[in-house]
Design an enzyme around this catalytic site. Sequence first.
Site, PDB file in Angstrom:
ATOM      1  CG  ASP A 217       2.625  -1.318  10.456  1.00 33.16           C
ATOM      2  OD1 ASP A 217       1.386  -1.625   9.989  1.00 33.16           O
ATOM      3  OD2 ASP A 217       3.326  -0.799   9.699  1.00 33.16           O
TER       4      ASP A 217
ATOM      5  CB  SER B  97      -0.044   8.791   7.601  1.00 37.05           C
ATOM      6  OG  SER B  97       0.797   7.634   7.563  1.00 37.05           O
ATOM      7  CD  GLN B  98       0.643   3.481   3.209  1.00 36.07           C
ATOM      8  OE1 GLN B  98      -0.592   3.249   2.558  1.00 36.07           O
ATOM      9  NE2 GLN B  98       1.031   2.497   3.966  1.00 36.07           N
TER      10      GLN B  98
ATOM     11  CB  SER C 275      -0.188   6.609  11.255  1.00 33.80           C
ATOM     12  OG  SER C 275      -1.037   5.431  11.555  1.00 33.80           O
TER      13      SER C 275
ATOM     14  CE  LYS D 254      -2.294  -0.541   8.464  1.00 36.65           C
ATOM     15  NZ  LYS D 254      -1.404   0.376   7.988  1.00 36.65           N
TER      16      LYS D 254
ATOM     17  NE  ARG E 187      -1.391  -6.533   8.923  1.00 30.98           N
ATOM     18  CZ  ARG E 187      -0.506  -5.453   8.444  1.00 30.98           C
ATOM     19  NH1 ARG E 187      -0.417  -4.356   9.216  1.00 30.98           N
ATOM     20  NH2 ARG E 187       0.126  -5.994   7.357  1.00 30.98           N
TER      21      ARG E 187
ATOM     22  N   GLY F  11       0.824  -1.219  -0.151  1.00 28.07           N
ATOM     23  CA  GLY F  11       0.159   0.143  -0.110  1.00 28.07           C
ATOM     24  C   GLY F  11       0.756   1.180   0.213  1.00 28.07           C
TER      25      GLY F  11
ATOM     26  NE  ARG G 205       3.447  -4.768   9.466  1.00 27.32           N
ATOM     27  CZ  ARG G 205       4.593  -4.469   9.488  1.00 27.32           C
ATOM     28  NH1 ARG G 205       5.766  -5.326  10.330  1.00 27.32           N
ATOM     29  NH2 ARG G 205       5.437  -3.707   8.679  1.00 27.32           N
TER      30      ARG G 205
END
Length: 344
Positions: A223, A80-81, A107, A250, A254, A8, A298
């Site tokens: 994460d 935040s990406q 984030s 994600k 998750r 991502g 993860r």
Amino acid sequence: NVDCGESGSTLRFFIPLGANLGCPLTFIGHGKLVSRPLQAYYDILDKQFVQYFNDNGNLPLTVNGLLMPGKFELPGDVSSQFVSGLLFALPLLKGDSEIIITSPLESASYVDMTLNCLAKYGVKIENVDGAHRHYLVPGKQHFKAQDSKVEGDWSQAAFWTVGGALGAGITASGVDFASLQGDKAVVEIMQRMGADIAKTDDSVTVNSGATQATIIDASNCPDIIPVLTVLAAVSEGTTKIINAGRLRIKECDRLAAMTSELNKMGAEITEEPEGLTITGKPEGLQGGVEVDAWNDHRIAMSLAIAAQCCAEPIILTGAGSVSKSYPDFWEDYKSVGGKIEVLA
């Protein structure tokens, strides 16, 4: 074509740069990346009159145009990406721009890392109020090449710090306690849980010992939540993980994945809309079951750490997903005493 795999961050960092080439560029991806949210960029491209084509909102995505300097509005509660992607591209435009964050930025530490990195390479950006709501980005800037050392990754170190608390003790070296990485919070969270932690300038050692429940706010460290869920599952008391809704978008959901797979192993976890409630079992988990990594690196690594809490071995399918971020994970796992048998 730009093949972003299942990353991502790669996709979201490169879309604004691709939208400034003045020629068509197509982004493709695999797995859940194909459908991960991009609406924040689509809204910007619409306002900028930059052409784009997608498959009902999914990849592949083709962009064709030139970004114009101006005011760019983004929600802060998605990823935040998107902010970092604009911060990479806007300094290259022919005029000055502004980024306005229309809701509280989650984030934020990742944006701080972006700003710090850009400054090292000669790009100046002003966080106007210091509150991550308004950025001034001068145009006509250029990145200045230089040699740099990439600091250790706290999100990967977290697997070993939790592993140390559950096993015979592990030292993770090459970490920086002055880092801006939000995942550095793993140390403070584990200290609150009573973990036996010793620090040096560039390493952290965690020894086995009893741990207690706490409240874990996932806002700035999403994460590390899967592996902290493992620790909470065998800690005394009831742990609450809050502000974790973004973990659902994600590589997999998750929150659902950790609930499903750890409960198979004998944990007691309840999913909440924005987090988890974990009733700890300090006596350990039963294991003896087959669990799945949900094609998520993860999740795979977290379940591997959880295996040492189990009375019986587990079978983990999808173990190869660790290659997305940590190809040597299984070798390192064996080096600290983990036992692995590859099944045909």
